[in-house]
Design a protein around this motif. Structure first.
Motif, mmCIF file in Angstrom:
data_model
loop_
_atom_site.group_PDB
_atom_site.id
_atom_site.type_symbol
_atom_site.label_atom_id
_atom_site.label_comp_id
_atom_site.label_asym_id
_atom_site.label_seq_id
_atom_site.Cartn_x
_atom_site.Cartn_y
_atom_site.Cartn_z
ATOM 1 N N VAL A 1 -20.137 -38.707 -25.146
ATOM 2 C CA VAL A 1 -20.888 -37.948 -24.148
ATOM 3 C C VAL A 1 -19.941 -37.101 -23.287
ATOM 4 O O VAL A 1 -20.173 -35.904 -23.074
ATOM 5 C CB VAL A 1 -21.716 -38.909 -23.252
ATOM 6 N N VAL A 2 -18.874 -37.730 -22.828
ATOM 7 C CA VAL A 2 -17.947 -37.014 -21.956
ATOM 8 C C VAL A 2 -17.314 -35.824 -22.683
ATOM 9 O O VAL A 2 -17.188 -34.726 -22.131
ATOM 10 C CB VAL A 2 -16.860 -37.979 -21.402
ATOM 11 N N ASN A 3 -16.940 -36.047 -23.952
ATOM 12 C CA ASN A 3 -16.370 -34.946 -24.739
ATOM 13 C C ASN A 3 -17.307 -33.757 -24.798
ATOM 14 O O ASN A 3 -16.908 -32.612 -24.598
ATOM 15 C CB ASN A 3 -16.098 -35.407 -26.180
ATOM 16 N N LYS A 4 -18.580 -34.081 -25.099
ATOM 17 C CA LYS A 4 -19.587 -33.038 -25.245
ATOM 18 C C LYS A 4 -19.742 -32.258 -23.932
ATOM 19 O O LYS A 4 -19.721 -31.025 -23.916
ATOM 20 C CB LYS A 4 -20.927 -33.691 -25.615
ATOM 21 N N LEU A 5 -19.856 -33.004 -22.833
ATOM 22 C CA LEU A 5 -20.070 -32.376 -21.526
ATOM 23 C C LEU A 5 -18.845 -31.559 -21.091
ATOM 24 O O LEU A 5 -18.979 -30.501 -20.488
ATOM 25 C CB LEU A 5 -20.365 -33.440 -20.472
ATOM 26 N N THR A 6 -17.653 -32.084 -21.406
ATOM 27 C CA THR A 6 -16.444 -31.378 -20.999
ATOM 28 C C THR A 6 -16.302 -30.078 -21.768
ATOM 29 O O THR A 6 -15.964 -29.036 -21.205
ATOM 30 C CB THR A 6 -15.198 -32.261 -21.248
ATOM 31 N N LYS A 7 -16.589 -30.150 -23.076
ATOM 32 C CA LYS A 7 -16.444 -28.956 -23.916
ATOM 33 C C LYS A 7 -17.390 -27.841 -23.481
ATOM 34 O O LYS A 7 -17.014 -26.675 -23.448
ATOM 35 C CB LYS A 7 -16.695 -29.314 -25.388
ATOM 36 N N SER A 8 -18.612 -28.207 -23.169
ATOM 37 C CA SER A 8 -19.602 -27.186 -22.814
ATOM 38 C C SER A 8 -19.434 -26.702 -21.377
ATOM 39 O O SER A 8 -20.112 -25.771 -20.945
ATOM 40 C CB SER A 8 -21.015 -27.761 -22.993
ATOM 41 N N GLY A 9 -18.550 -27.351 -20.620
ATOM 42 C CA GLY A 9 -18.340 -26.934 -19.238
ATOM 43 C C GLY A 9 -19.334 -27.546 -18.267
ATOM 44 O O GLY A 9 -19.215 -27.382 -17.047
ATOM 45 N N GLU A 10 -20.313 -28.282 -18.815
ATOM 46 C CA GLU A 10 -21.335 -28.891 -17.962
ATOM 47 C C GLU A 10 -20.748 -29.881 -16.965
ATOM 48 O O GLU A 10 -21.237 -30.018 -15.846
ATOM 49 C CB GLU A 10 -22.368 -29.633 -18.828
ATOM 50 N N PHE A 11 -19.696 -30.559 -17.430
ATOM 51 C CA PHE A 11 -19.111 -31.604 -16.589
ATOM 52 C C PHE A 11 -18.635 -31.034 -15.248
ATOM 53 O O PHE A 11 -18.943 -31.567 -14.180
ATOM 54 C CB PHE A 11 -17.952 -32.289 -17.322
ATOM 55 N N ASP A 12 -17.896 -29.917 -15.320
ATOM 56 C CA ASP A 12 -17.384 -29.302 -14.094
ATOM 57 C C ASP A 12 -18.531 -28.813 -13.197
ATOM 58 O O ASP A 12 -18.477 -28.932 -11.972
ATOM 59 C CB ASP A 12 -16.459 -28.130 -14.434
ATOM 60 N N THR A 13 -19.560 -28.243 -13.829
ATOM 61 C CA THR A 13 -20.728 -27.783 -13.071
ATOM 62 C C THR A 13 -21.367 -28.942 -12.313
ATOM 63 O O THR A 13 -21.738 -28.814 -11.140
ATOM 64 C CB THR A 13 -21.781 -27.178 -14.043
ATOM 65 N N MET A 14 -21.459 -30.085 -13.033
ATOM 66 C CA MET A 14 -22.054 -31.266 -12.393
ATOM 67 C C MET A 14 -21.222 -31.726 -11.208
ATOM 68 O O MET A 14 -21.757 -31.983 -10.120
ATOM 69 C CB MET A 14 -22.137 -32.429 -13.398
ATOM 70 N N VAL A 15 -19.919 -31.826 -11.430
ATOM 71 C CA VAL A 15 -19.029 -32.270 -10.345
ATOM 72 C C VAL A 15 -19.193 -31.344 -9.144
ATOM 73 O O VAL A 15 -19.302 -31.786 -7.993
ATOM 74 C CB VAL A 15 -17.553 -32.294 -10.812
ATOM 75 N N ASN A 16 -19.226 -30.071 -9.438
ATOM 76 C CA ASN A 16 -19.339 -29.068 -8.384
ATOM 77 C C ASN A 16 -20.628 -29.237 -7.579
ATOM 78 O O ASN A 16 -20.610 -29.262 -6.347
ATOM 79 C CB ASN A 16 -19.256 -27.675 -9.020
ATOM 80 N N SER A 17 -21.736 -29.394 -8.309
ATOM 81 C CA SER A 17 -23.015 -29.491 -7.607
ATOM 82 C C SER A 17 -23.120 -30.788 -6.803
ATOM 83 O O SER A 17 -23.753 -30.822 -5.754
ATOM 84 C CB SER A 17 -24.178 -29.367 -8.606
ATOM 85 N N ILE A 18 -22.456 -31.842 -7.305
ATOM 86 C CA ILE A 18 -22.470 -33.105 -6.552
ATOM 87 C C ILE A 18 -21.622 -32.951 -5.299
ATOM 88 O O ILE A 18 -21.999 -33.376 -4.203
ATOM 89 C CB ILE A 18 -21.952 -34.282 -7.416
ATOM 90 N N GLN A 19 -20.489 -32.273 -5.481
ATOM 91 C CA GLN A 19 -19.580 -32.084 -4.347
ATOM 92 C C GLN A 19 -20.249 -31.244 -3.252
ATOM 93 O O GLN A 19 -20.051 -31.487 -2.063
ATOM 94 C CB GLN A 19 -18.301 -31.414 -4.850
ATOM 95 N N GLN A 20 -21.091 -30.274 -3.657
ATOM 96 C CA GLN A 20 -21.810 -29.426 -2.705
ATOM 97 C C GLN A 20 -23.046 -30.126 -2.127
ATOM 98 O O GLN A 20 -23.790 -29.539 -1.351
ATOM 99 C CB GLN A 20 -22.274 -28.126 -3.388
#
Lengths: 130, 312
Positions: B275-294
């Motif tokens: 799951v993490v690989n998939k999310l990291t590759k698509s860039g979703e992971f960073d988007t998620m971190v960002n939205s949580i941080q905001q």
């Protein structure tokens, strides 16, 4: 997990002077290597077998008794017999300059004599390990 | 060289290479484990733990020699800590076992903890399986422990032995709680030292307070490993515990528990990684971190939505 360089530090022969070997072991650890320290008074057979079981990249031999011309080449030979053809063998101790070419011809990659900075040994291993 | 067949036919070089592959997570490691797994489950695994300087290596040496006299093939995994500063390690357990090196019926491998405790236990367990497939009848795992991290050893060993020495003083207070629960056998080494009776009483008292040990009360042995004293009795105690494990069905219980833990860890690890690989590759992971941080989203609903999309 990344590959770690594993080094066997061993003292073949009958002298019990392990100060140098311990200093080197410590320096190699601080350089991030995994050092298998086997202690004093080992036979070349014990050293080669320990190298096999530990699958080390480097065997570092320390000797101060004067028997290096016999024991270092014997250790190299036994390593090869066991199929460990890609192990880097280095030596250290009070070894006369005149003996060094012979040891190198016998398969010891480098010989470090007293006064060598430990960083030089670390660099040599990093550059030459297979 | 075919590593799998090599291990199965008892090649020490093949076993050594297989351990390196597993320890360094080489690509071929999973395939090696897959092919060898069905050949495991035969060996009896003993864990030896205790504080530094208690004499674990010397005891291991003596125990291994005794098993050799019984004609058993022995594997030893000696674990020492990795330096948190340099990532290097000095593995010195072989110093006490050099005589065993010449014995073809013994295979000793030193391992550094390499950081995480989880990593230690998983790799150690896999190395044990490799030695098992190699044909070791008895496998001894030796590791430093003072009451916290050595819980891992219990998850890997059939019989856990805790080694203590007299003269630790109040240190015993700190390690009591941890070792109380894990020892199937207690050994007081360096038994010629002052304070042995007091230590013996302290362990007895701890065991009195332990409510759950009903079928097996951990015996306390005394040894002077360097002189070989007390080893005969200790071997008898070990044999008794092995017999108890077999006859009471406890061995099955422990091994099933271990299997569950291992399988769960593998499922978590593999699925998590996927799951993490998939999310990291698509860039979703960073988007998620960002939205949580905001504080636009919370991590709980993010994980829920990931789960929903994976299960879809």
């Amino acid at each position: 997990m990344d590959k770690r360089i594993r080094v066997l530090v061993a003292k073949p022969g009958l002298d019990g002077h392990d100060r140098g070997a311990k200093v080197v072991a410590r320096a190699l650890r601080d350089a991030g290597f995994e050092v298998i320290y086997t202690g004093i008074r080992l036979t070349p057979e014990q050293i080669a077998e320990a190298a096999l079981q530990e699958d080390v990249n480097v065997v570092a031999l320390s000797l101060l008794s004067g028997a290096h011309n016999t024991l270092f080449p014997r250790a190299v030979e036994l390593l090869k017999e066991k199929g460990l053809t890609d192990v880097l063998v280095i030596g250290g101790g009070v070894i006369p300059d005149a003996d060094i070419p012979g040891l190198k011809a016998a398969g010891v990659a480098e010989v470090f004599t007293p006064g060598t900075p430990t960083s030089e040994i670390v660099e040599f291993i990093k550059t030459n390990v297979k | 060289m075919d590593i799998v067949n090599g291990v199965l036919s008892g090649s020490r070089l093949a076993l050594s290479r297989a351990i390196t592959a597993v320890e360094n997570e080489y690509d071929e490691a999973v395939e090696i484990m897959q092919k060898l797994y069905l050949h495991t489950g035969r060996a009896y695994v003993i864990g030896i733990t205790g504080p530094p300087g208690a004499g674990k290596s010397t005891l291991t040496d003596k125990i291994a020699k005794d098993f050799r006299r019984q004609g058993k093939k022995v594997g030893i995994v000696a674990v020492d800590p990795t330096s948190p500063y340099s990532g290097g390690a000095i593995l010195g357990d072989r110093i006490r076992m050099n005589e065993l090196t010449e014995d073809e019926g013994v295979f000793i491998r030193s391992m550094a903890t390499r950081g995480s405790l989880g990593g230690l236990s998983q790799k150690t367990a896999e190395v044990v399986k490799l030695m098992d497939a190699f044909g070791a009848d008895v496998i001894i795992i030796e590791t430093v422990g003072v009451g916290q991290s050595e819980v891992d050893i219990v998850k890997t060993a059939d019989t856990t032995m805790v080694v203590l020495v007299p003269g630790l003083g109040d240190d015993i207070q700190a390690i009591k709680a941890g070792i109380l629960e894990i020892g199937d056998i207690f050994t007081i080494n360096k038994a010629d030292r002052e304070g042995i009776d007091r230590l013996n009483i302290e362990i007895e008292m701890m065991l009195e307070l332990n409510p759950k040990e009903v079928n097996w009360r951990p015996p306390i042995n005394r040894t002077i490993a360097s002189k070989g004293e007390g080893i005969k009795d200790l071997m008898e105690t070990i044999a008794n515990h092995q017999q108890f494990l077999n006859e009471s069905g406890e061995l099955e219980v422990r091994r099933v528990e271990r299997l569950k833990t291992e399988l769960l860890a593998m499922i978590n690890d593999q699925i998590g990684r996927y799951v993490v690989n998939k999310l990291t590759k698509s860039g979703e992971f960073d988007t998620m971190v960002n939205s949580i941080q905001q504080r636009e989203r919370d991590p709980y609903s993010v994980v829920k939505s990931i789960l929903a999309s994976v299960l879809r």
